[in-house]
Design a protein around this motif. Structure first.
Motif, PDB file in Angstrom:
ATOM      1  N   GLY A  63      27.596   5.376  44.159  1.00 45.42           N
ATOM      2  CA  GLY A  63      28.956   4.944  43.867  1.00 45.42           C
ATOM      3  C   GLY A  63      29.284   5.179  42.403  1.00 45.42           C
ATOM      4  N   PRO A  82      30.614   8.648  46.046  1.00 45.84           N
ATOM      5  CA  PRO A  82      30.639   7.440  46.892  1.00 45.84           C
ATOM      6  C   PRO A  82      29.253   7.107  47.430  1.00 45.84           C
ATOM      7  CG  PRO A  82      32.491   8.848  47.421  1.00 45.84           C
ATOM      8  CD  PRO A  82      31.632   9.630  46.468  1.00 45.84           C
ATOM      9  N   HIS A  83      28.988   5.822  47.586  1.00 43.67           N
ATOM     10  CA  HIS A  83      27.673   5.340  47.991  1.00 43.67           C
ATOM     11  C   HIS A  83      27.232   5.992  49.303  1.00 43.67           C
ATOM     12  CE1 HIS A  83      24.554   2.613  49.492  1.00 43.67           C
ATOM     13  NE2 HIS A  83      24.379   2.247  48.242  1.00 43.67           N
TER      14      HIS A  83
END
Length: 384
Positions: A166, A258-259
């Protein structure tokens, strides 16, 4: 601290000493509480205030000088090095020279020559030099390893491994604290970089599955130069890992994307998948490949694989992780007590460090690097 959970993980009674009482040390103490046969003898930290706070919180004996701590240990004790990565080489060397087995947080050292020197020193002294992460001994990793060994997905051809965390510079990391009140060391994390800090989680799994990485083609870059304390250290990397045994893996690390912590082993029959690297109990699923109405499909739900017997003590989630950080020291103590080889080997520690440094130091001008160290694959746990 949580109560005891039964299981068939490493159970060799023994003693450990901690060096470093910062953020990650609390995670180790939470995990060691799940191993009642392991005694924590004492803790050392060069910062007197941090040492006092950590020791008081966990009811441990604090030792102000490293030499005093090492002098109090006996053969068969294990030193757990939880210091800043830049201190790993000096601390690891001091422990080995004092005649003690060492479990080191990753990496073994910040330079490959130093890691090789530590490896050689441990071999000369007949000592174990084991490197984190130990999540490779966790239930999810071992179930995946067992499935690969049994050919559940057929012949493994390709692996996609993601360790994207993230957009961390926008996270409220200034408020992140451990149980004893230690702040998340963001300055160190950004200066060392996400590759050295995190790539090992899936690299250890891949090395356990497939053995030696013979060649790395990688690129790394700092894509967030405006983050606090930016030092030019890469905060993004991508690598193609060519294993001597055949498979190829792509590994990404970043603190910008993004994670995504998925690992997918792609075989002739389908895909084995784990979605959470930092959860020992993460589901392992097999997505069978089949043809339906002239379309090639992978089962979107997948069949969950389960352990054949109890695996190891579990630790509840704290922050981003639900990992038993004590599995590595526990395995070392069990190996010592049972007179057998440790499943986490000295060769694995060096190989993991060499591959990680090759990715970290690739820079923008990617190229192939031949890996000189070697490591045998790991056999899956009996319960996997």
């Amino acid at each position: 601290m949580t109560g005891r959970q039964t299981g068939s993980g490493p159970r060799g009674a023994g003693r450990v000493a901690l060096i470093g009482g910062g953020f990650v040390a609390d995670l180790y103490m939470r995990s060691l509480a799940r191993h009642p046969d392991i005694t924590v003898l004492a803790v050392h930290d060069h910062d007197p205030a941090r040492l006092g706070t950590f020791a008081a919180h966990w009811g441990l004996r604090g030792v102000a000088r490293l030499d005093d701590l090492l002098a109090q240990l006996a053969p068969g004790d294990v030193v757990v090095n939880l210091t800043n990565p830049r201190a790993h080489y000096a601390i690891n060397r001091a422990c080995l020279e004092a005649g003690h087995h060492v479990y080191s947080e990753k990496p073994l050292a910040m330079e490959l020559a130093q890691a090789r020197a530590l490896h050689d020193l441990a071999a000369a002294r007949g000592l174990m030099l084991v490197s984190a992460p130990c999540s490779v001994l966790g239930e999810a990793a071992q179930l995946l390893l067992g499935a690969v060994r049994r050919g559940v997905a057929g012949v493994p051809r390709l692996v996609y491994a993601e360790l994207d965390d993230g957009f961390i510079p926008a996270a409220p990391y200034g408020k992140w604290q451990s149980e004893s009140g230690a702040p998340w060391p963001h300055a160190d994390e950004f200066a060392v970089g996400c590759t050295l800090e995190h790539a090992g989680y899936y690299l250890a799994w891949l090395i356990a599955m497939f053995g030696r990485v013979e060649r790395v083609v990688a690129a790394s870059a700092e894509v967030l130069p405006d983050k606090p304390g930016a030092t030019g250290t890469p905060d993004f990397s991508v690598a193609a890992l060519f294993f001597e045994s055949g498979p190829v893996a792509r590994l990404t690390c970043s603190i910008a994307a993004p994670h995504d912590h998925r690992l997918r082993v792609i075989g002739d029959k389908g895909v084995l998948q784990v979605r959470e690297a930092w959860n020992n109990a993460a589901p392992v699923r097999f997505h069978r490949r089949f043809v339906l109405r002239r379309r090639l499909i992978e089962d979107p739900f997948g069949r969950r694989l389960r352990a054949r017997a109890p695996s190891h003590p579990k630790v509840g989630r704290w922050g981003a992780a639900a990992m038993n950080f004590a599995l590595g020291p526990a395995e070392m103590l069990a190996a010592l007590a049972q007179g057998r080889a440790c499943r986490l080997t000295n060769d694995m520690a060096l190989h993991l460090t060499e591959v990680t440094l090759a990715i970290q130091n690739a820079g923008r001008d990617s190229g192939a690097q031949v890996i000189e160290s070697t490591c045998d694959p790991m056999e899956a746990a009996a319960w996997a």
